[in-house]
Enzyme design. Structure first.
Site, PDB file in Angstrom:
ATOM      1  N   GLU A   1       1.015  -1.218  -0.018  1.00 25.89           N
ATOM      2  CA  GLU A   1      -0.091   0.038   0.092  1.00 25.89           C
ATOM      3  C   GLU A   1       0.714   1.089  -0.046  1.00 25.89           C
ATOM      4  OE1 GLU A   1      -3.847   1.702   2.345  1.00 25.89           O
ATOM      5  OE2 GLU A   1      -2.284   0.598   3.483  1.00 25.89           O
TER       6      GLU A   1
ATOM      7  N   CYS B   1      -4.917  -3.383   3.071  1.00 25.13           N
ATOM      8  CA  CYS B   1      -4.864  -3.241   4.379  1.00 25.13           C
ATOM      9  C   CYS B   1      -5.898  -3.406   5.330  1.00 25.13           C
ATOM     10  CB  CYS B   1      -4.305  -1.599   4.699  1.00 25.13           C
ATOM     11  SG  CYS B   1      -3.418  -1.407   6.016  1.00 25.13           S
TER      12      CYS B   1
ATOM     13  N   LYS C   1     -10.404   0.201  -2.235  1.00 20.39           N
ATOM     14  CA  LYS C   1     -10.480  -0.154  -0.745  1.00 20.39           C
ATOM     15  C   LYS C   1     -11.779   0.366  -0.174  1.00 20.39           C
ATOM     16  CE  LYS C   1      -7.846   0.742   3.627  1.00 20.39           C
ATOM     17  NZ  LYS C   1      -6.641   1.572   3.948  1.00 20.39           N
TER      18      LYS C   1
END
Length: 245
Positions: free
Chosen positions: A46, A150, A118
């Site tokens: 990321e 993440c 995301k």
């Protein structure tokens, strides 16, 4: 997987900073190293292309996917004839006050094959980041990939859907976990996602001090469907390149 008995996958660990050119140079070196080792896919963490020093910096560098930053990374994939998992790119949002944290999958010809934005936002992200809405999976030389980013890791239903509705075989979890949360939860959550889905999990991580205020945990991992760690980068930056089958 992908009709092959065994295939090499490279996972990169890096310490991105607020310098697009410096991060690109680091990524280029890692791409060449992975390609020379015979990897078919390289996973970058990321924020691979940029980590700002202060809130709002990322908005200033956010670009569309056809802009020069992403096109530079597409060129790396084409030149190395290798797929790239670009784990969290600052994609320009619907207005100047927002961006998308976008996981971009690029094939070995340099074409963008899939984008995942995301869905689960953390750490004050929601003030400047638009949440994604779509779950995606894409076939690749190492199997069917399920991209996430993440904080998504804390939401197991996303991984259940990737495995059982989208038929993913390899779950990608590029991250920039903080030291505190990384020490507490990083490995155990990744291994849980692997065991409960019976998928490989590949987690490329940011590591070390990006600036005076921000430090990432690191410990990039590749985990097999039994929950066994088959590749690890504990402290140092660089690559781990195990075979998966």
């Amino acid at each position: 997987m992908a009709g092959a008995s065994s295939v090499r996958v490279a996972v990169a660990q890096m310490t991105s900073i607020n310098d697009l050119a410096a991060n690109f140079a680091t990524s280029s070196r890692l791409v060449k190293e992975a390609a020379s080792a015979g990897a078919k896919l390289l996973c970058l963490p990321e924020n691979f292309s940029y980590v700002g020093d202060k809130d709002g910096d990322s908005l200033k560098v956010a670009e569309t996917l056809d802009g020069p930053i992403m096109q530079g990374y597409c060129s790396l994939a084409r030149e190395s004839s290798m797929w790239l998992s670009l784990g969290g790119f600052q994609e320009k949002g619907s207005d100047d006050a927002h961006l998308c944290n976008t996981h971009v999958l690029v094939d070995d010809a340099g074409n963008i094959r899939s984008t995942y934005r995301k869905m689960h936002l953390s750490y004050k992200e929601s003030s400047f980041t638009e949440a994604g809405k779509d779950i995606v999976a894409v076939d690749s030389p190492v199997g069917r990939l399920g991209p996430t980013v993440c904080y998504d890791l804390r939401f197991p239903e996303l991984y259940q859907q990737l495995r059982f509705q989208h038929e993913a075989q390899v779950l990608l979890v590029p991250s920039a976990f903080t030291k505190v949360t990384g020490q507490a939860h990083w490995e155990i959550l990744l291994r849980a996602r692997a065991i409960e889905t019976q998928c490989y999990v590949i987690a490329a991580a940011q590591a070390g001090k990006h600036n005076d205020k921000r430090e990432s945990y690191g410990d990039s991992l590749i985990i097999d469907p039994w929950g066994t760690v088959i590749g690890r980068l504990p402290g140092e930056n660089g690559l781990t390149i195990p075979n998966i089958s």
